[in-house]
Design a protein around this motif. Structure first.
Motif, PDB file in Angstrom:
ATOM      1  N   ALA A   1      44.977  25.634  47.784  1.00 36.74           N
ATOM      2  CA  ALA A   1      46.267  25.709  47.110  1.00 36.74           C
ATOM      3  C   ALA A   1      46.280  24.971  45.781  1.00 36.74           C
ATOM      4  N   SER A   2      45.130  24.474  45.339  1.00 34.70           N
ATOM      5  CA  SER A   2      45.087  23.656  44.130  1.00 34.70           C
ATOM      6  C   SER A   2      45.220  24.481  42.855  1.00 34.70           C
ATOM      7  N   VAL A   3      44.971  25.772  42.915  1.00 36.14           N
ATOM      8  CA  VAL A   3      45.169  26.660  41.761  1.00 36.14           C
ATOM      9  C   VAL A   3      46.270  27.633  42.142  1.00 36.14           C
TER      10      VAL A   3
ATOM     11  N   ALA B   1      44.796  21.949  39.839  1.00 37.18           N
ATOM     12  CA  ALA B   1      44.683  20.561  40.301  1.00 37.18           C
ATOM     13  C   ALA B   1      43.237  20.152  40.560  1.00 37.18           C
ATOM     14  N   LEU B   2      42.282  21.040  40.350  1.00 37.79           N
ATOM     15  CA  LEU B   2      40.880  20.721  40.576  1.00 37.79           C
ATOM     16  C   LEU B   2      40.325  19.881  39.425  1.00 37.79           C
ATOM     17  N   PRO B   3      39.278  19.104  39.684  1.00 35.66           N
ATOM     18  CA  PRO B   3      38.669  18.329  38.598  1.00 35.66           C
ATOM     19  C   PRO B   3      37.723  19.155  37.736  1.00 35.66           C
ATOM     20  N   TYR B   4      37.751  20.460  37.886  1.00 37.98           N
ATOM     21  CA  TYR B   4      36.902  21.355  37.097  1.00 37.98           C
ATOM     22  C   TYR B   4      37.765  22.449  36.469  1.00 37.98           C
TER      23      TYR B   4
ATOM     24  N   GLU C   1      42.626  19.726  35.984  1.00 42.86           N
ATOM     25  CA  GLU C   1      43.786  18.891  36.278  1.00 42.86           C
ATOM     26  C   GLU C   1      44.868  19.043  35.219  1.00 42.86           C
ATOM     27  N   SER C   2      45.284  20.262  34.980  1.00 42.70           N
ATOM     28  CA  SER C   2      46.314  20.539  33.983  1.00 42.70           C
ATOM     29  C   SER C   2      47.023  21.829  34.360  1.00 42.70           C
ATOM     30  N   ARG C   3      48.033  22.169  33.573  1.00 44.89           N
ATOM     31  CA  ARG C   3      48.715  23.440  33.727  1.00 44.89           C
ATOM     32  C   ARG C   3      48.791  24.122  32.367  1.00 44.89           C
TER      33      ARG C   3
END
Length: 865
Positions: free
Chosen positions: A667-669, A693-696, A724-726
């Motif tokens: 659910a991180s993307v 929300a992933l570190p990549y 880690e951005s939108r």
């Protein structure tokens, strides 16, 4: 010391919690009680404490007074030496070893009927007695003997002082049946005992221990020309037997018989973890002097024992490259220099029986280590130029960061190389400067064999061995409880369900593990003496090679492991051999005891595998999916570690957390939900916010799906979202036919088409439709049509007025007048908009060299106007 003939029984003794009888008593009331109704041994708290204090004082006085006298004339002077060992946790003690009164002692069986008939008995199942010579693990009946008895209180209440009675077996112990009869593990009548002496013991605190010593003259042992001497002990408090114990010890006569060939196997592992890599700080601690791994290697290095090693240890050290702790690299170098046979366990010692019961025919293995490899740790530093004093040395040239090699993309599972002979030592080549090591380079080791599977004790079910064979693990090491007991002692090499297995000997496994797990010197000598007694009375006379294995948690007691191996190496009745010696023996057909793993554990693991597969598909949003799939697989293997079987509750919690983390990863993307949108223009971009929300960085395909034809989506948009951005992604849309409400489903997918996250629905209001546009076009056409007609009439009237106002310059002849009129009429027919407006003297008027003649108006033209 007991050697359990039935492994299941030994296992139950080792892991069954023991409780003090008073633990289940209800709380005592503070109201006065009738003394007549008060059971013996109970009373008010004050009187009870007072009685305990008086008892302790009396016991101390009695000990001092009784020391010079002794308890038996036949046994000589029996002296009591009372001491308190290091405090041990009651909980740990309850599960550490087999209870001396539960299957280990013949005296316990003799007293069982009397104790069960006496409801007021104070027998403590959690009190253990260990008896052993004070300085050795064997007994010479021809010499005086100093015996130590350790009272271990594994309960939560203090044990009052009492009397310790020391006995020996009345008859010589010549064979395995007599040994079992003395230890209380056989089916026959327990051997009779002879009292050697008794001594007072002091109170033993909860979780503590105390010691009592006896000096036994050689005459008290009699003419025991037998391979084994049995010693027994009991603790009596207030007239009731609290605990009993029995152990056996080899004599010099036991070393004159045939030798027993035995192979020992030791697991070099680490405690259970939730991660598939060992971090640098932990490695530094464990490989430092007296650290966990250092102590384990000290215990087994260059001793007659085969080592099954967890490849996670090797990979974790190598993955650090030049940043690995110095102690870790030195430990790894030392491991490579030992003379022991070494074979690999599954990565992280993952439960191979569990994998087989899940239907896997290829064992799980790491897929990648690229996420933990730092190129800077694998770059060869360039030595600086010598400084001549006039300036600083040249700076080191930067090293380009390499990309992971294709060879690192290992398959999902890697099966070890099946072989029946020692594998050749590979030549390890260091990677080029700046080049990252591959999976194979991190895991490579010159193993003696790679075809062995070592499942956890009593976890193999029917059909598992065949699946392990298919995975390349053609020889399995099985616990004695997983195989039906043979009528006689047989070779460890067996044939089960058409597969090859090495079955550990139950008579050797139990005392070996008790010796390795011993927490005190007396307990270790007791267990080791029992192990040597097994070799003395039950040798494999047919030359068969036996097998004994250490427990998976033996690393926590590595000091005892080394001492036990040294004792076996010095015993003349023991002939150590390697893996080849036991595997090369003729196999014996035996029957498997079906021992499937817990159904809930199997079901939970299946859910973990399913979720790992979903994570692998989701990982295609990354440019290098191994950055995500690598740690997920390694952590999964860590949770399948055999060590977790000791604490199912902790494993359930860890597995639940792993599942929750994987769902969070999936659910991180996602698409960030937004409010409704109004669409007024025919074509406009629809802004969509995507969260990563992933570190990549991730690459996703954003698609919009309208619920009706009022809106048309022209195409999907592929966008890369930073780590880690939108980001806002504009999806081009166009108005369809009609106006009104429309629902737009926004979905994400990876570049390979794998759906990512859930679909988010946005409400839209469409106002820019084809009906309004069509009406505007029609109105414009009507206006242009009528406007053109009006404009044409105006132009014609202007032409007529200009013609009427023109004055003729000179008279013309009739012929010329007729020709001019005909020419004007022809021009009016061909170009009414140009010729009709031409005025003499203006630009565009015909130049004839003569003055323009205004023809006489035609009456017919006037009528038409």
């Amino acid at each position: 010391m007991a050697a359990e003939s039935t492994p299941a029984r030994a296992r139950g003794d080792r892991h069954s919690p023991q409780r003090h009888p008073t633990q289940n008593r209800p709380p005592q009331s503070n109201l006065p009680q009738d003394p007549a109704s008060t059971p013996p041994g109970t009373g008010s708290p004050i009187s009870k404490r007072r009685g305990i204090a008086i008892g302790i004082a009396a016991a101390a006085v009695a000990a001092v007074v009784a020391t010079p006298f002794g308890a038996l004339a036949a046994s000589g002077a029996a002296s009591e030496a009372v001491s308190t060992s290091g405090s041990a946790s009651a909980g740990a003690s309850l599960t550490a070893r087999a209870d001396s009164g539960a299957g280990r002692t013949g005296a316990a069986r003799a007293d069982a009927a009397a104790k069960s008939a006496n409801p007021g008995s104070t027998e403590e199942a959690g009190v253990r007695l260990h008896v052993a010579p004070a300085t050795s693990t064997t007994i010479d009946p021809a010499k005086p003997l100093t015996v130590q008895v350790e009272i271990e209180n594994a309960t939560t209440e203090e044990i009052a002082g009492g009397t310790v009675v020391l006995t020996r077996a009345d008859a010589p112990i010549d064979d395995a049946d007599e040994l079992d009869a003395w230890l209380g593990t056989g089916d026959g009548t327990p051997l009779a005992s002879v009292k050697l002496g008794e001594a007072e013991s002091r109170a033993t605190s909860a979780g503590g221990s105390s010691m009592v010593s006896f000096t036994v003259p050689s005459s008290a042992l009699g003419a025991l020309d037998a391979p084994v001497v049995g010693l027994g002990v009991s603790l009596v408090v207030d007239g009731s037997t609290v605990a009993t114990g029995a152990d056996a010890f080899a004599t010099p006569a036991g070393s004159t018989g045939p030798k027993t060939t035995v192979t020992l196997v030791y697991p070099l592992t680490v405690p259970e973890q939730t991660t598939g890599m060992i971090d640098a700080a932990t490695l530094e601690e464990w490989t430092a002097q007296l650290g966990l791994l250092d102590r384990q290697l000290d215990a087994v290095a260059d001793r007659p024992v085969a080592i099954g090693i967890d490849p996670r240890i090797i990979a974790s050290i190598r993955a650090l490259g030049s940043s690995a702790p110095e102690s870790a690299t030195a430990w790894l170098s030392r491991l490579g220099s030992v003379t022991n046979e070494i074979f690999p366990l599954a990565y992280a010692d993952a439960d191979v029986a569990l994998q087989a019961q899940l239907g896997l025919t290829t064992m799980l293995a790491p897929t990648s280590f690229s996420d933990v490899l730092d190129p800077a740790n694998f770059a060869t530093p360039v030595a600086p130029e010598p400084d001549d004093g006039g300036g600083q040395a040249d700076e080191q040239a930067p090293v380009d960061e390499p990309t992971p090699t294709d060879s690192e993309q290992a398959p999902t599972s890697v099966a070890p190389t099946p072989t029946g002979s020692p594998t050749p030592t590979p030549t390890e080549t260091a990677p080029a400067p700046g080049e990252l090591p591959t999976n194979e380079a991190l895991l490579a080791w010159p193993y003696t064999r790679t075809d062995l599977a070592w499942p956890a004790d009593d976890t193999v079910a029917t059909g598992d061995l065949g699946r392990l064979d298919a995975a390349g693990l053609t020889t399995s090491i099985l616990a004695p409880g997983n195989v039906a007991t043979a009528a006689t002692r047989v070779s460890a090499n067996t044939s089960i369900e058409g597969s090859t297995a090495l079955v550990a000997d139950g008579r050797l496994n139990t005392p070996l593990r008790e010796a390795a797990d011993a927490e005190s010197e007396t307990e270790w000598r007791s267990a080791t003496g029992g192990l040597l007694a097994e070799f003395a009375v039950a040798p494999a006379t047919d030359g068969s090679a036996l097998l004994a294995t250490f427990d998976r948690d033996a690393g926590e007691h590595s000091v005892r492991v080394g001492a036990t191996l040294d004792q076996l190496a010095r015993d003349p009745a023991v002939q150590p051999t390697g893996l080849a010696g036991v595997i090369g023996a003729p196999p014996v057909a035996r029957q498997l005891v079906d021992e499937p793993e817990d159904a809930q554990r199997v079901a939970t693991t299946q859910r973990m595998l399913d979720l790992e597969a979903e994570t692998g598909e989701f990982a295609t949003v990354l440019s290098d999916p191994r950055l995500l799939t690598g740690p997920v697989r390694r952590d999964l293997l860590a949770l399948l570690d055999v060590a977790w079987l000791q604490d199912p509750t902790a494993w359930d919690a860890a597995a639940a957390q792993w599942l929750a983390d994987r769902r969070a990863t999936l659910a991180s993307v996602s698409v960030v939900p937004s409010s409704s949108v109004n669409i007024f223009a025919r074509e406009t971009p629809l802004p969509i916010t995507v969260l990563n929300a992933l570190p990549y960085p991730v690459t996703v395909v954003v698609s919009a799906d309208p619920s009706n034809g009022r809106l048309v989506v022209e195409e999907s948009v592929t966008e890369t979202i930073p780590a880690e951005s939108r980001s806002t992604v504009n999806v081009p849309i166009a108005a369809g036919v009609g106006r009104g409400e429309v629902t737009i489903g926004i979905s994400l997918a990876s570049p390979t088409g794998v759906p990512v996250g859930r679909t988010v629905y946005i409400s839209g209001n469409v106002q820019a439709d084809w009906e309004g546009l069509g009406a505007a076009i029609l109105a414009t056409a009507v206006v242009l049509f009528f406007g053109f007609g009006i404009w044409r009439n105006i132009r014609r009237r202007r032409k007529q007025r200009a013609a009427e106002a023109a004055t003729p310059a000179e008279p013309v002849t009739d012929g010329d007048e007729a020709d001019a009129a005909a020419e004007v009429a022809a021009e009016a027919e061909v170009a009414p908009d140009s010729a009709a407006e031409a005025v003499p003297g203006e630009a565009g008027a015909p130049e004839t060299g003569e003055a323009a003649v205004d023809p006489e108006p035609d009456p017919e033209d006037h009528k038409r106007d």
